[in-house]
Write a protein that holds these residues in place. Structure first.
Motif, mmCIF file in Angstrom:
data_model
loop_
_atom_site.group_PDB
_atom_site.id
_atom_site.type_symbol
_atom_site.label_atom_id
_atom_site.label_comp_id
_atom_site.label_asym_id
_atom_site.label_seq_id
_atom_site.Cartn_x
_atom_site.Cartn_y
_atom_site.Cartn_z
ATOM 1 N N ALA A 50 0.823 -1.210 0.000
ATOM 2 C CA ALA A 50 0.000 0.000 0.000
ATOM 3 C C ALA A 50 0.855 1.256 0.000
ATOM 4 O O ALA A 50 0.390 2.336 -0.380
ATOM 5 C CB ALA A 50 -0.935 0.005 1.209
ATOM 6 N N LEU A 51 2.106 1.116 0.420
ATOM 7 C CA LEU A 51 3.030 2.245 0.426
ATOM 8 C C LEU A 51 3.729 2.413 -0.919
ATOM 9 O O LEU A 51 4.477 3.366 -1.116
ATOM 10 C CB LEU A 51 4.081 2.052 1.527
ATOM 11 N N LYS A 279 15.487 -10.416 -7.118
ATOM 12 C CA LYS A 279 16.585 -9.475 -6.861
ATOM 13 C C LYS A 279 16.191 -8.059 -7.285
ATOM 14 O O LYS A 279 16.769 -7.079 -6.813
ATOM 15 C CB LYS A 279 17.850 -9.898 -7.607
ATOM 16 N N LEU A 280 15.172 -7.979 -8.143
ATOM 17 C CA LEU A 280 14.683 -6.681 -8.610
ATOM 18 C C LEU A 280 13.546 -6.140 -7.746
ATOM 19 O O LEU A 280 13.179 -4.978 -7.871
ATOM 20 C CB LEU A 280 14.199 -6.795 -10.056
ATOM 21 N N CYS A 281 12.983 -6.985 -6.893
ATOM 22 C CA CYS A 281 11.839 -6.572 -6.069
ATOM 23 C C CYS A 281 11.853 -7.317 -4.734
ATOM 24 O O CYS A 281 10.871 -7.974 -4.378
ATOM 25 C CB CYS A 281 10.530 -6.836 -6.807
ATOM 26 N N PRO A 282 12.953 -7.228 -3.967
ATOM 27 C CA PRO A 282 13.066 -8.015 -2.739
ATOM 28 C C PRO A 282 12.037 -7.673 -1.671
ATOM 29 O O PRO A 282 11.767 -8.479 -0.783
ATOM 30 C CB PRO A 282 14.482 -7.690 -2.255
ATOM 31 N N VAL A 319 4.437 -3.501 -5.517
ATOM 32 C CA VAL A 319 5.722 -2.861 -5.246
ATOM 33 C C VAL A 319 5.701 -2.382 -3.802
ATOM 34 O O VAL A 319 4.959 -1.458 -3.458
ATOM 35 C CB VAL A 319 5.983 -1.666 -6.187
ATOM 36 N N ALA A 320 6.469 -3.019 -2.944
ATOM 37 C CA ALA A 320 6.555 -2.627 -1.541
ATOM 38 C C ALA A 320 7.935 -2.021 -1.288
ATOM 39 O O ALA A 320 8.938 -2.557 -1.763
ATOM 40 C CB ALA A 320 6.334 -3.834 -0.634
ATOM 41 N N PRO A 321 8.019 -0.903 -0.563
ATOM 42 C CA PRO A 321 9.311 -0.239 -0.360
ATOM 43 C C PRO A 321 10.371 -1.130 0.259
ATOM 44 O O PRO A 321 11.550 -1.037 -0.090
ATOM 45 C CB PRO A 321 8.952 0.932 0.556
ATOM 46 N N ASN A 327 13.368 -1.170 -4.438
ATOM 47 C CA ASN A 327 12.076 -1.622 -4.957
ATOM 48 C C ASN A 327 11.350 -0.510 -5.707
ATOM 49 O O ASN A 327 10.824 -0.709 -6.797
ATOM 50 C CB ASN A 327 11.203 -2.120 -3.799
ATOM 51 N N ALA A 328 11.323 0.674 -5.128
ATOM 52 C CA ALA A 328 10.647 1.801 -5.762
ATOM 53 C C ALA A 328 11.399 2.285 -6.990
ATOM 54 O O ALA A 328 10.782 2.742 -7.963
ATOM 55 C CB ALA A 328 10.493 2.940 -4.759
#
Length: 356
Positions: A50-51, A279-282, A319-321, A327-328
């Motif tokens: 949500a962030l 590795k692109l979105c841990p 996408v979570a920070p 991630n962002a």
């Protein structure tokens, strides 16, 4: 508008006073609008998605605006709505109830606490339905104004209302889902509008003639049987298949050709960030080993456009920070590419389309 375009310097530092990516467009001026949906009520493992919209907005200022295949991409006009704080607050409140309910389920449903959770699924489902109607009306108004729309979640349940809006405006279309998971579970954990049920719900729309899933590597037997018995309406390109093609030295171009051949002329792109290599979105909620590389995903999207198909809409979710800005940063760059290639397919901006 021409005066504003002439005054904007795409080579300057991202202006925090500007909009998404530091661009000079308001939502009213933009050709493509990003609608953030900070909602993650039914996430069943790690939270934080949500962030994602606000984190992507901040990271977008670090994205350079030159795209070799779309040299003047920034001129298309891209803007992002402000988040609806009521949606965010409702998500926070319902998330607490849903998390407690999920914990009760995982604990084996102790009888002494049954009364505390009896109405949770109904409450969450009711609010999920309201979210669908809210987003359907919001995105529908933009579509009727001639704008392109990207929905930015939140968890993967969020874009369903947008799919409903598109279904009212197109006789038929296909969905290309890039994801680690099938999301074909009916009312997962008792929640009808679960993040794990988005494609099950999408298939209830008769206008969705095809669902093509790419990068799947985590599914249950029930989902596998649904795909098998779909009569070809659902086609899965499992990550194992993609890997086997690579091991057999098949080119990614040929694999993309097989994927695109399954798609109708109109395509809705639904991108769960966990479709990429983790590795692109841990920080994403349910990471799974394997997945697409960033450029593999972009090549597939570009090739869809080069094929002459129209991307009628798209979403980016999960996408979570996490613990870092990585991630962002990845999410912001993916959003930039998705929005502008959708714009190219809709004739809003020109690209250097390669000759076949």
């Amino acid at each position: 508008m021409e005066k504003k375009l002439a005054a904007f310097d795409p080579n300057a530092l991202g202006d925090t006073a500007g909009g998404l990516y530091g661009l000079p467009f308001t939502v009213e001026e933009a050709q493509v609008v990003v609608v953030p949906v900070p909602w993650e009520v039914t996430v069943s493992y790690r939270g934080g998605t949500a962030l994602g919209p606000e984190a992507i907005r901040e990271a977008s200022l670090q994205v350079d605006l030159y795209e070799p295949d779309i040299p003047e991409a920034w001129r298309m006009g891209l803007a992002m709505e402000e988040e609806d704080e009521k949606i965010a607050e409702e998500s926070r409140q319902l998330r607490t109830q849903a998390a407690d309910y999920i914990g009760w389920l995982e604990a084996g449903q102790p009888a002494g606490k049954a009364g505390n959770f009896a109405t949770v699924p109904q409450q969450v489902t009711a609010r999920g339905k309201a979210l669908v109607e809210w987003l359907k009306a919001k995105t529908g108004s933009y579509l009727d104004a001639g704008k392109g729309v990207v929905v930015l979640g939140g968890d993967h349940s969020t874009p369903l209302g947008y799919m409903h809006a598109l279904a009212e405006r197109h006789e038929e279309f296909g969905i290309l889902q890039i994801d680690a998971h099938c999301d074909l579970r009916p009312a997962y954990e008792g929640f009808e509008y679960s993040h794990a049920s988005i494609m099950y719900n999408a298939l209830k729309l008769p206008q969705v003639k095809k669902l093509v899933q790419v990068g799947i590597r985590d599914l249950c037997q029930q989902e596998a049987e649904l795909v098998e018995h779909s009569g070809g309406r659902v086609v899965m390109f499992h990550n194992r298949f993609l890997s086997n093609e690579k091991f057999a030295k098949k080119s990614w171009k040929k694999v993309c050709g097989k994927i695109i051949a399954q798609l109708p002329p109109k395509v809705y792109l639904s991108f769960d960030i966990d479709g990429l290599d983790p590795k692109l979105c841990p920080g994403t909620g349910t990471p799974v080993p394997g997945g697409l590389e960033f450029e593999e995903a972009l090549y597939l999207i570009r090739t869809i456009v080069e094929s002459g198909r129209t991307i009628i809409g798209c979403d980016l979710n999960e996408v979570a920070p996490g613990d870092t800005e990585w991630n962002a940063i990845v999410g912001a760059r993916l959003l930039f590419q998705m929005a502008h290639w959708m714009g190219v397919s809709q004739g809003r901006i020109q690209a250097h389309i390669s000759e076949k």
